[in-house]
Design an enzyme around this catalytic site. Structure first.
Site, mmCIF file in Angstrom:
data_model
loop_
_atom_site.group_PDB
_atom_site.id
_atom_site.type_symbol
_atom_site.label_atom_id
_atom_site.label_comp_id
_atom_site.label_asym_id
_atom_site.label_seq_id
_atom_site.Cartn_x
_atom_site.Cartn_y
_atom_site.Cartn_z
ATOM 1 N N GLN A 44 0.819 -1.208 0.000
ATOM 2 C CA GLN A 44 0.000 0.000 0.000
ATOM 3 C C GLN A 44 0.859 1.265 0.000
ATOM 4 O OE1 GLN A 44 -2.643 -2.237 3.296
ATOM 5 N NE2 GLN A 44 -3.137 -0.082 3.127
ATOM 6 N N ARG A 68 -8.306 -0.900 8.948
ATOM 7 C CA ARG A 68 -9.593 -0.219 8.795
ATOM 8 C C ARG A 68 -10.248 0.035 10.150
ATOM 9 N NH1 ARG A 68 -13.531 -2.067 3.876
ATOM 10 N NH2 ARG A 68 -14.163 -0.002 3.371
ATOM 11 N N CYS A 69 -9.855 0.614 11.133
ATOM 12 C CA CYS A 69 -9.065 1.827 11.140
ATOM 13 C C CYS A 69 -7.806 1.710 11.990
ATOM 14 C CB CYS A 69 -9.905 2.955 11.670
ATOM 15 S SG CYS A 69 -9.084 4.543 11.675
ATOM 16 N N GLU A 113 -12.671 4.080 6.324
ATOM 17 C CA GLU A 113 -12.702 3.261 7.538
ATOM 18 C C GLU A 113 -13.883 3.556 8.455
ATOM 19 O OE1 GLU A 113 -8.037 3.365 8.573
ATOM 20 O OE2 GLU A 113 -9.059 5.178 8.026
HETATM 21 N N1 MCN Z 1 -14.318 9.264 -1.432
HETATM 22 C C1 MCN Z 1 -15.223 10.129 -2.017
HETATM 23 N N2 MCN Z 1 -15.652 11.216 -1.304
HETATM 24 C C2 MCN Z 1 -15.224 11.452 -0.040
HETATM 25 C C3 MCN Z 1 -14.331 10.565 0.573
HETATM 26 C C4 MCN Z 1 -13.863 9.467 -0.164
HETATM 27 O O1 MCN Z 1 -15.646 9.882 -3.149
HETATM 28 N N3 MCN Z 1 -15.630 12.531 0.641
HETATM 29 C C5 MCN Z 1 -13.772 8.127 -2.185
HETATM 30 C C6 MCN Z 1 -12.288 8.330 -2.463
HETATM 31 O O2 MCN Z 1 -12.009 9.180 -3.491
HETATM 32 C C7 MCN Z 1 -11.817 6.905 -2.640
HETATM 33 C C8 MCN Z 1 -12.663 6.157 -1.624
HETATM 34 O O3 MCN Z 1 -13.837 6.951 -1.417
HETATM 35 O O4 MCN Z 1 -12.066 6.480 -3.947
HETATM 36 C C9 MCN Z 1 -11.943 5.977 -0.276
HETATM 37 O O5 MCN Z 1 -11.351 7.186 0.051
HETATM 38 P P1 MCN Z 1 -10.604 7.550 1.425
HETATM 39 O O6 MCN Z 1 -11.567 7.605 2.522
HETATM 40 O O7 MCN Z 1 -9.782 8.746 1.162
HETATM 41 O O8 MCN Z 1 -9.662 6.303 1.730
HETATM 42 P P2 MCN Z 1 -8.381 5.800 0.934
HETATM 43 O O9 MCN Z 1 -8.605 5.878 -0.499
HETATM 44 O O10 MCN Z 1 -7.160 6.389 1.533
HETATM 45 O O11 MCN Z 1 -8.437 4.269 1.296
HETATM 46 C C10 MCN Z 1 -7.988 3.800 2.541
HETATM 47 C C11 MCN Z 1 -9.111 3.171 3.328
HETATM 48 C C12 MCN Z 1 -8.522 2.297 4.331
HETATM 49 S S1 MCN Z 1 -7.558 3.049 5.486
HETATM 50 C C13 MCN Z 1 -8.667 0.945 4.300
HETATM 51 S S2 MCN Z 1 -7.983 0.010 5.515
HETATM 52 C C14 MCN Z 1 -9.430 0.359 3.275
HETATM 53 C C15 MCN Z 1 -10.383 1.239 2.659
HETATM 54 O O12 MCN Z 1 -9.944 2.440 2.433
HETATM 55 N N4 MCN Z 1 -8.978 -0.702 2.601
HETATM 56 C C16 MCN Z 1 -9.695 -1.120 1.514
HETATM 57 N N5 MCN Z 1 -11.231 0.698 1.774
HETATM 58 C C17 MCN Z 1 -10.873 -0.425 1.106
HETATM 59 N N6 MCN Z 1 -11.620 -0.862 0.062
HETATM 60 C C18 MCN Z 1 -11.193 -1.942 -0.623
HETATM 61 N N7 MCN Z 1 -11.947 -2.379 -1.651
HETATM 62 N N8 MCN Z 1 -10.040 -2.604 -0.318
HETATM 63 C C19 MCN Z 1 -9.287 -2.220 0.728
HETATM 64 O O13 MCN Z 1 -8.163 -2.849 1.007
#
Ligand code: MCN
Length: 783
Positions: free
Chosen positions: A221, A368-369, A738
């Site tokens: 990651q 997560r988280c 998360e």
């Molecule tokens: N998003 C959005 N609008 C927001 C917030 C988020 O559209 N206001 C979208 C983002 O652009 C992104 C997705 O939602 O496409 C997740 O965004 P974000 O919350 O920023 O998280 P990350 O992309 O940094 O992903 C990390 C988070 C974590 S910490 C874990 S653990 C996790 C998770 O995401 N692991 C996953 N979701 C997962 N989902 C899948 N399928 N597989 C994992 O391993």
């Protein structure tokens, strides 16, 4: 139906419900995972693993294994020690054995590596290697590990203490507790969990002796960070190491680590001059990769008779297994456990967290988280429910009474965080209305009269995501920021590259939407790339729901930088002053003359072929974004359960989740994230636990015993939103990945206890297996 499988086209900005651009390749089986990659001349790596949790290595006999046809090499800790690779730093400041020289410290630990022409020969050889062990007394219970007479887990330490942190004002909290009308307290065990992604951990290492370049395809990651660690450890210059993180079948935090297999594969590839593949089996993954949680928590809440919460005191012992890989907390108090005051306006709080080494795989990590947020949210939300029950108050009313008022934001918590924005009453009221809260309470009362067991559980959690402000976080000394590089080519097509690495979160779609929103370029013209350290700008990776708060912000800033330059070029093309140029829906025009315009594509072409005097050719920007603060998403969850008295089976009848992650980029992706995370919270609450016996033997170690939810058990989620934008994020967005795993376990457990409170049941530890409930019912004379 055909249309539904087609990738999206057109300009789609914030809030558009478009399908995920990346899904087509996954749906047609064209994703590329590490194990799909086959290089010419490739050999295979497998590990002999320790059967003991704690034992001295007396002798290793590899003779029989060596004679197996196809076996190329056998590598021990001694050999790695000579190469300076027996230990490596964890990302967060501890160190970790690659292969042991002296003693093993958990069951399943890698002890000897075999390299063979194919994986079958490698496994045959693994079975022929004889390791003579002298069993040592294992350290399994983290509380006992901290006692002075405990055996010591690590050969390089003289104590099992990992750390002791505290946060908050101890004296003030004590004073407030003394003055309180009521104090409720409870012990909680937040159990150890397996990070149950679909694709096990693995890598391929390739070394080119001519250029001296080491390339690793890896399920990581955080590719850039791993490259830095590899460079520090191997002394290979960082620009001669390339980490490629291809498609990843889920990471959930468990693929942030640098695992011994990566290091051994790289060492072997250099030594043998052949590419080396190492892929864990599922049960190897369960026994040896990073685990989550394992927290023993004592929580106390002090309040007035009328329900006003005054103080919070929490003492935690966390079991980190043999190595500590969690985030370096030096700049934030008590790790992120200090988010434990949650959504409530609490005057005084004090939290103490002690980490212990035990003879188990490394644990207590991001899953997560991260960094204890899940446990903190669980603790406060369970305590608030216990307080409500003790006072005979409605748990929703008690929460509404104690929420941080919306007008108090930005809000400084008793433990030092400045929450950016929030409106907790709005979220809870929305959830209550959607589920029909007061009708359900009436139904519960009637059912109770008939002896039926029905419970309603609430959780109103606060998350803390977006690591992070550079002055708060670092990984291996690198201050945390995030990057986005956007390059518009002469024909108006875009390639944007990031330092993050999605594992299923849909970044190829949402990052493209951010760029489409600001530059008015169709999403099909925007290619998003992540996960290649040779091509992407340096970044810290994807975990801690940080991609939106950090990389998403970086993308917005880069796009705006491009827009500023594009405006200058448009002014030149339209023979107007820059300040008279208006940009709208992908077109530049002179104020008042919308019909005479230049498209962003025309401007891109001019940027290369006809740039104005004094302006460099090209249309691109890179941003390394340092967020001013974390973002604080939140939510209100309400769960309704019915309990079968005969079997103790808990049925989740309804679950309403109102989430607030600020402005939403893609509502479909956000809902997918929430549903996935809720399902994980459901698994945590009712099914999952990694357990060890007193000798450190893992119970099971496969999906036959470690149950995760399937579509059959998973409840139907009812989702809704409130929108409270983050004031400091360029798009007003907060992370969401998360949230539901943080918030949901308390709602499930609160619902179960709510159904049983009148029988004198105050708490049941997760996972709430039917037999646990049945046992309680039996004790109470109900079953
Ligand atoms: N998003 C959005 N609008 C927001 C917030 C988020 O559209 N206001 C979208 C983002 O652009 C992104 C997705 O939602 O496409 C997740 O965004 P974000 O919350 O920023 O998280 P990350 O992309 O940094 O992903 C990390 C988070 C974590 S910490 C874990 S653990 C996790 C998770 O995401 N692991 C996953 N979701 C997962 N989902 C899948 N399928 N597989 C994992 O391993």
């Amino acid at each position: 139906a055909v249309e539904e499988t087609l990738p999206p086209v057109g300009v789609h900005g914030m809030g558009h419900k478009i399908r995920r651009k990346e899904d087509m390749r996954f749906l047609v089986g064209k994703g590329t995972y590490v194990d799909d990659i086959k290089l010419p001349n490739m050999v295979y790596l497998a590990f002999v693993r320790s059967p003991y949790a704690h034992a001295r290595i007396k002798k290793i006999n590899v003779e029989k294994a060596k004679s197996i046809p196809g076996v190329i090499d056998i590598i021990t800790g001694e050999e790695l020690e000579k190469a300076g690779l027996a230990w490596i730093p964890t990302l967060m400041g501890d160190k970790m054995m690659v292969l042991p020289t002296e003693k093993v410290v958990f069951q399943g630990q890698e002890v000897v590596a075999v390299i063979a022409e194919d994986k079958y020969a490698a496994w045959d050889a693994v079975n022929q290697i004889e390791v003579d062990y002298e069993p040592l007394e294992p350290v399994i219970d983290p509380k006992k590990a901290l006692e002075p007479n405990s055996p010591i887990v690590r050969p390089d330490k003289n104590s099992n203490l990992v750390f002791r942190w505290e946060a908050g004002n101890k004296e003030l909290t004590e004073k407030i507790f003394k003055e309180a009308d009521i104090v409720v307290s409870q012990d909680f065990y937040y159990q150890r969990l397996h990070v149950a992604y679909m694709e096990p951990v693995g890598c391929i290492a390739h070394y080119d002796p001519v250029s001296g370049k080491l390339t690793l395809w890896m399920t990581t990651q955080a590719p850039h960070v791993v490259r830095t660690v590899f460079s520090l450890v191997t002394k290979i210059p960082e620009n001669k190491i390339r980490i490629i993180s291809p498609d990843i079948g889920g990471g959930f935090g468990g693929k942030v680590y640098v695992y011994p297999g990566y290091v051994v594969a790289a060492y072997a590839a250099i030594k043998l001059g052949r590419p080396v593949k190492w892929i864990n089996t599922r049960s190897e993954d369960m026994k040896s990769t990073a685990f989550a949680r394992d927290f023993h928590i004592h929580g106390e809440l002090a309040a007035k008779k009328d329900g006003t919460i005054l103080g919070l005191r929490i003492k935690v012992i966390s079991d980190h297994g043999a190595f500590y890989g969690d985030a370096n907390p030096s700049k934030f108090p008590a790790g992120l456990f200090s988010i434990c005051t949650g959504a409530y306006d609490i005057k005084a709080a004090y939290v103490e967290v002690t980490g212990a080494y035990t003879n188990k795989p490394a644990g207590g990590i991001a899953y997560r988280c991260s960094f204890r947020v899940t446990e903190a949210a669980y603790t406060i939300e369970r305590l608030v429910d216990i307080l409500a029950h003790e006072l005979g108050m409605d748990p929703a009313e008690l929460r509404l009474k104690n929420f941080i008022p919306p007008e108090k934001f930005p809000y400084k918590s008793a433990l030092g965080w400045t929450y950016d924005s929030g409106n907790y009453p709005a979220a809870l009221k929305k959830a209550m209305e959607k589920i029909g809260y007061y009708e359900l309470r009436k139904e519960q009362e009637e059912k109770r009269k008939r002896g039926e067991l029905m419970g309603i559980g609430i959780s109103t959690f606060v998350e803390i995501v977006g690591a992070g402000p550079a002055d708060l976080f670092d990984i291996v000394g690198i201050k945390m920021f995030e990057s986005a590089e956007i390059r518009i080519h002469p024909t108006g097509k875009v390639i944007a590259r990031f330092g993050t690495r999605a594992q299923g979160q849909g970044h190829e779609t949402t990052y493209a939407q951010i760029i489409s929103e600001i530059l008015g370029i169709p999403v099909e013209d925007i290619i998003i790339e992540e996960g290649d350290t040779d091509t992407c700008p340096y970044g810290l990776g994807t975990y801690a729901s940080r991609s939106t708060p950090t990389a998403g912000a970086a993308a917005a800033v880069s796009a705006r930088k491009i827009l500023d330059k594009a405006k200058k070029i448009a002014a030149h093309l339209l023979e107007a002053r820059e300040e008279d140029i208006v940009f709208e829906k992908g077109k530049f025009y002179v104020k008042g003359y919308p019909d005479k315009y230049k498209t962003i594509q025309e401007v891109a072409l001019a940027a290369y072929t006809n740039p104005p005097p004094n302006i460099e050719a090209g249309l691109e920007a890179v941003t390394y974004y340092n967020p001013p603060n974390m973002t604080f998403p939140f939510g209100a969850y309400i769960c309704v359960v019915d309990i079968d008295k005969g079997t103790g089976q808990v049925k989740v009848r309804r679950f309403v989740a109102v989430d607030d992650c600020g402005n939403i980029i893609n509502p479909v992706i956000v809902d997918g994230q929430i549903m996935g995370a809720l399902t994980m919270g459901f698994g945590t609450s009712f099914m999952e636990e990694i357990r060890y016996d007193e000798n450190g033997n893992i119970f099971g170690g496969s999906f036959a015993e470690y149950l995760i939810p399937t579509a059959v058990e998973t409840p139907k989620w009812e989702l809704d939103k409130t929108v409270t934008p983050s004031p400091h994020h360029p798009l007003g967005a907060k992370g969401v990945g998360e949230s539901a795993t943080v918030g949901s376990p308390a709602a499930f457990v609160n619902a179960v206890v709510d159904a049983l409170w009148h029988l004198g049941v105050k708490h049941i530890d997760m996972p709430i297996w039917p037999w646990k409930v049945w046992k309680v019912l039996r004790e109470k004379g109900v079953a």
